[in-house]
Design a protein around this motif. Sequence first.
Motif, mmCIF file in Angstrom:
data_model
loop_
_atom_site.group_PDB
_atom_site.id
_atom_site.type_symbol
_atom_site.label_atom_id
_atom_site.label_comp_id
_atom_site.label_asym_id
_atom_site.label_seq_id
_atom_site.Cartn_x
_atom_site.Cartn_y
_atom_site.Cartn_z
ATOM 1 N N LEU A 1 0.483 -1.326 0.281
ATOM 2 C CA LEU A 1 0.121 0.309 0.257
ATOM 3 C C LEU A 1 1.431 0.972 0.582
ATOM 4 N N ILE A 2 1.645 1.271 1.337
ATOM 5 C CA ILE A 2 2.724 2.369 1.078
ATOM 6 C C ILE A 2 3.205 2.794 -0.028
ATOM 7 N N GLY A 3 3.999 1.760 -1.520
ATOM 8 C CA GLY A 3 4.839 2.293 -1.873
ATOM 9 C C GLY A 3 4.109 2.677 -3.471
ATOM 10 N N PHE A 4 2.681 1.473 -3.575
ATOM 11 C CA PHE A 4 2.411 2.187 -4.825
ATOM 12 C C PHE A 4 1.109 3.656 -4.663
ATOM 13 N N VAL A 5 0.568 4.068 -3.260
ATOM 14 C CA VAL A 5 0.427 4.982 -3.231
ATOM 15 C C VAL A 5 1.372 5.821 -3.566
ATOM 16 N N ILE A 6 2.280 5.993 -2.395
ATOM 17 C CA ILE A 6 3.202 6.689 -2.688
ATOM 18 C C ILE A 6 3.941 6.777 -4.373
#
Lengths: 233, 39, 145
Positions: free
Chosen positions: A77-82
């Motif tokens: 989630l963090i990787g793709f949302v960033i």
Amino acid sequence: MTFPTTAAAGGPLSMGEHEQQSRAIQRRADRWLIAGTGLMGTLVLGIVGLPVFCRGLYLLRKAQRGGLSVRPTMVTLIGFVIILDAALNSIGWALDLFANHALITRTVFTAWGNLIDAGYFWHYNELWIGGAGAPGEKAWVMVCVLIAFPMRIAAAIAFLQMKRWGHQWLIVTCWFGIIVWMGYIFNMTMYADVRYTAVGFPVIGWWAFNIFYITPFLAIPYLHTVNREIFSD
Amino acid sequence: MHDQDRRRKRGLIAFQVFVYGMLIAMFAIQLQMYLTRHW
Amino acid sequence: MSDSTIQTEDSADSLPIGTTSTWARMHKWLKRALYICLFGLVIEGSLTVPVMAVWYGWPTLSLTEICSELMKVRFSNDALECQQPYPLGGPPFGGAPEAAGQRTAKDDWGIQPKPRYERIGFRELVRIHQERIARQSAASAPPNH
């Protein structure tokens, strides 16, 4: 497709099979996640990309419940949302830098400027380089599009690959994001008359629109508290 | 281990108070300007 | 999950990899906030162009007309038009930008510039456009007596 659990009566999967299956489902989920993020990153096709992205998340969750070792949801989630955050900002600002005389840019940006942030309306396309003419704006656009966001996207990709340097550099680039947010807002506030006079929705419009871009603020606490051992060299 | 975690927790709370505090402060400042200037 | 160093005994469902029990609650809330950001970004992103297009008069006005109308307001000059397509030599490839050398924009200049154009309301550009067309046709076709 059903996933055998390690507690099955027939005994656990062998290490090799477990790893193979995990990697296969990870790759399958990533295809959906990447496609979804790519679509969402175009801004206008976002609503098409969201279900595609969610399918990837669903595949990952199903694999986790099935006992396979895939990337933790939070990392995904963090990787793709960033990446999405950086891509959306970049698409806008890259247009302002490199395509400021395309019809769609001129129309959409000056419209957005007139409605929300007159930095993109006031004397638009009068600077020698074109694009937004509000004091200080161009400098922030350039540092973000050319330096801050590419670094952040690169770090996020490595983070998604569970690399140690990805984790470390995502911390660094998210802290850059704090500087960018603060500097940008300070500059806007200094020249608030230029940015908000005669705008459709002064102040409220800008904050309501941009609050969803605080993803670096949310990533930093996680990045500092996640067990570093899960990231390998 | 626990000591490091406790220090980290305090640091993170401080960070979040600071960063969201700054955002709220800037929003409030801009709102106040909106109320006093003729935009 | 076979990582016994990560898994704790005190929760019925195992913690995600990388999350220890100290931070589980914080990670849970961060995750929820990230989901909100994700959905927010996507939904507002998809709505941005359509909402603005309609706000500024589409489809009554074409995109080029909207561009020109906004340009007229921006520089307080009814004679300006959006040149479409803009010659390829324009910025950032060295050519002059479309508003280079303009002199009609109304601003209070100084260290804190203040713009002097008027606010545009919902679909007001349509009205502005149509009024000007009417004015110009009335002016160019004066009554005979």
